[in-house]
Motif scaffolding. Sequence first.
Motif, PDB file in Angstrom:
ATOM      1  N   ALA A 133      -9.830   2.972  -8.179  1.00 14.92           N
ATOM      2  CA  ALA A 133     -10.575   2.698  -6.980  1.00 14.92           C
ATOM      3  C   ALA A 133     -10.301   1.621  -6.084  1.00 14.92           C
ATOM      4  O   ALA A 133     -10.362   1.643  -4.900  1.00 14.92           O
ATOM      5  CB  ALA A 133     -12.006   2.697  -7.435  1.00 14.92           C
ATOM      6  N   ASP A 166       0.923  -1.019   0.220  1.00 13.20           N
ATOM      7  CA  ASP A 166       0.162   0.017  -0.030  1.00 13.20           C
ATOM      8  C   ASP A 166       0.977   1.159   0.010  1.00 13.20           C
ATOM      9  O   ASP A 166       0.465   2.210  -0.553  1.00 13.20           O
ATOM     10  CB  ASP A 166      -1.015  -0.023   1.248  1.00 13.20           C
ATOM     11  CG  ASP A 166      -2.161  -0.936   0.912  1.00 13.20           C
ATOM     12  OD1 ASP A 166      -2.411  -1.278  -0.144  1.00 13.20           O
ATOM     13  OD2 ASP A 166      -2.805  -1.224   2.139  1.00 13.20           O
ATOM     14  N   PRO A 203      -5.030   3.692   1.750  1.00 14.47           N
ATOM     15  CA  PRO A 203      -5.963   2.810   2.575  1.00 14.47           C
ATOM     16  C   PRO A 203      -5.728   2.669   4.176  1.00 14.47           C
ATOM     17  O   PRO A 203      -6.725   2.713   4.964  1.00 14.47           O
ATOM     18  CB  PRO A 203      -6.126   1.610   1.873  1.00 14.47           C
ATOM     19  CG  PRO A 203      -5.036   1.535   0.853  1.00 14.47           C
ATOM     20  CD  PRO A 203      -4.597   2.827   0.820  1.00 14.47           C
ATOM     21  N   GLN A 204      -4.409   2.805   4.568  1.00 14.90           N
ATOM     22  CA  GLN A 204      -4.145   2.646   5.867  1.00 14.90           C
ATOM     23  C   GLN A 204      -3.867   3.983   6.622  1.00 14.90           C
ATOM     24  O   GLN A 204      -3.347   4.078   7.711  1.00 14.90           O
ATOM     25  CB  GLN A 204      -2.758   1.921   5.832  1.00 14.90           C
ATOM     26  CG  GLN A 204      -3.194   0.477   5.434  1.00 14.90           C
ATOM     27  CD  GLN A 204      -1.890  -0.408   5.546  1.00 14.90           C
ATOM     28  OE1 GLN A 204      -0.894  -0.131   5.860  1.00 14.90           O
ATOM     29  NE2 GLN A 204      -2.144  -1.752   5.629  1.00 14.90           N
ATOM     30  N   GLN A 248      -7.322   0.503  -5.397  1.00 15.12           N
ATOM     31  CA  GLN A 248      -6.144   0.737  -4.501  1.00 15.12           C
ATOM     32  C   GLN A 248      -6.504   1.594  -3.237  1.00 15.12           C
ATOM     33  O   GLN A 248      -5.846   1.688  -2.338  1.00 15.12           O
ATOM     34  CB  GLN A 248      -5.040   1.596  -5.367  1.00 15.12           C
ATOM     35  CG  GLN A 248      -4.446   0.480  -6.582  1.00 15.12           C
ATOM     36  CD  GLN A 248      -3.266   1.056  -7.296  1.00 15.12           C
ATOM     37  OE1 GLN A 248      -2.995   2.147  -6.823  1.00 15.12           O
ATOM     38  NE2 GLN A 248      -3.021   0.339  -8.219  1.00 15.12           N
ATOM     39  N   GLY A 249      -7.706   2.283  -3.239  1.00 14.76           N
ATOM     40  CA  GLY A 249      -8.309   2.897  -2.138  1.00 14.76           C
ATOM     41  C   GLY A 249      -7.424   3.961  -1.820  1.00 14.76           C
ATOM     42  O   GLY A 249      -7.210   4.784  -0.585  1.00 14.76           O
TER      43      GLY A 249
END
Length: 175
Positions: free
Chosen positions: A112, A39, A145-146, A114-115
């Motif tokens: 999308a 990520d 995302p994190q 991959q956030g």
Amino acid sequence: MHKGSAAARGFTLIETMATVAVAGIVMTAAVPSLHGYVDQQRLKGIAGELSSDLQHARSEALLRNEGVRVTFNGNACYVVHTGAADRCRCDANGIGRCDEGPAPLKTVALPAAQGIALHANVRSVLFAPEHGTASPMATLRLTGPQGRTLQHTVNLMGRVRSCAAHGAMAGYAAC
């Protein structure tokens, strides 16, 4: 030399099972950190592309002797183009579309899956042809995302400064 039966060499079933169990535990512990690493690399890749596109827009303005814009559409797309800010946008498929006038020079749609989200404090940044200055100043944040965030700040001189918003990240100083 001694003659007799040689002891069998190898691993017992219990030794093999114990080794497999330990390897499974180590792998289970490593998967989340590997996911976080992937990520982070995706976030850094997209941040690098955005920084490069901002610098390219500035260079194009100087080269073409006309203003070049980077227009942000929501949190998942941006278009590099000439002309007015309200003339270009991303369609539902993430493809840049411009009304009457020049075509987009480049469109980037963030995947999308991959956030990663892009948050801009301005709708558009214009790079002027005379000196490559930017108007208005902009702060662009890419959030993974994190929750990791990389930030680009475009100053009036058209220069891009990049940093990690929540503490240093490999290749990025803390903001």
